[in-house]
Design a protein around this motif. Sequence first.
Motif, PDB file in Angstrom:
ATOM      1  N   LEU A 221      11.767   8.907 -36.330  1.00  0.00           N
ATOM      2  CA  LEU A 221      11.534   7.551 -36.843  1.00  0.00           C
ATOM      3  C   LEU A 221      12.766   6.681 -36.679  1.00  0.00           C
ATOM      4  N   ALA A 222      13.938   7.255 -36.981  1.00  0.00           N
ATOM      5  CA  ALA A 222      15.184   6.495 -36.867  1.00  0.00           C
ATOM      6  C   ALA A 222      15.453   6.108 -35.415  1.00  0.00           C
ATOM      7  N   GLN A 223      15.155   6.993 -34.483  1.00  0.00           N
ATOM      8  CA  GLN A 223      15.395   6.690 -33.073  1.00  0.00           C
ATOM      9  C   GLN A 223      14.467   5.585 -32.578  1.00  0.00           C
ATOM     10  N   ASN A 224      13.245   5.542 -33.116  1.00  0.00           N
ATOM     11  CA  ASN A 224      12.278   4.547 -32.669  1.00  0.00           C
ATOM     12  C   ASN A 224      12.377   3.225 -33.422  1.00  0.00           C
ATOM     13  N   ALA A 225      13.211   3.184 -34.463  1.00  0.00           N
ATOM     14  CA  ALA A 225      13.362   1.950 -35.240  1.00  0.00           C
ATOM     15  C   ALA A 225      14.207   0.957 -34.449  1.00  0.00           C
TER      16      ALA A 225
ATOM     17  N   ASP B 207      18.668  -3.147 -35.133  1.00  0.00           N
ATOM     18  CA  ASP B 207      19.236  -3.951 -36.209  1.00  0.00           C
ATOM     19  C   ASP B 207      18.534  -3.718 -37.550  1.00  0.00           C
ATOM     20  N   SER B 208      17.655  -2.753 -37.621  1.00  0.00           N
ATOM     21  CA  SER B 208      16.910  -2.480 -38.848  1.00  0.00           C
ATOM     22  C   SER B 208      17.811  -1.806 -39.879  1.00  0.00           C
ATOM     23  N   PRO B 209      17.841  -2.340 -41.118  1.00  0.00           N
ATOM     24  CA  PRO B 209      18.666  -1.700 -42.151  1.00  0.00           C
ATOM     25  C   PRO B 209      18.102  -0.346 -42.587  1.00  0.00           C
TER      26      PRO B 209
ATOM     27  N   VAL C 249      19.432   4.374 -43.195  1.00  0.00           N
ATOM     28  CA  VAL C 249      19.013   5.175 -44.345  1.00  0.00           C
ATOM     29  C   VAL C 249      18.178   6.362 -43.883  1.00  0.00           C
ATOM     30  N   VAL C 250      17.265   6.122 -42.956  1.00  0.00           N
ATOM     31  CA  VAL C 250      16.403   7.197 -42.456  1.00  0.00           C
ATOM     32  C   VAL C 250      17.237   8.227 -41.685  1.00  0.00           C
TER      33      VAL C 250
END
Length: 168
Positions: free
Chosen positions: A56-60, A63-65, A69-70
């Motif tokens: 999920l973090a790689q696909n976010a 610039d997503s805050p 966190v993920v």
Amino acid sequence: MSATAVEQAGAVAGEARQQAGTALRDLQDRMREEADSQVQRLSGTLRQWADDLAGLAQNAPGDSPVRGVVAQASDGGHRAADYLDKNGVGGALTDVQAFARRRPGAFLGGAALAGLVVGRIAKAGKKGAQPSSGTHAQTHQSDEADEAASQSLGEVAPRPQLPPHPGV
């Protein structure tokens, strides 16, 4: 003859003690094996969740805050899984006991917080399991039916409250 009976009783008692000790050791071994198996399953589940979070973090978006966190949660999950693989149940229990001795207030606060979280999750799960498709009228009818059923089973209905006597 009585000496022979005493010797036989002693031999029987010794044999019973030995068998009880063997049964206890076998039980302890089985419990330890089961605990280790459960810890391995927990470790695998944690690792899978951590991998999912990493995906999920790689696909976010960059610039997503939430991405940071993920990613931190994923790293924490991997570390926890590695710790369980390395130390097992015994190591985790020893570390928790040591922490409780060093910082009893923090331990009790964490235990209380964990209890509240588990209670809220259980309560939410219980509410989710109840059927929610119904109107207020259906719920009211159901409540009336429950009250009628309890009265027919011999339960005493509460007495209505009377207003105070004006002369008192």
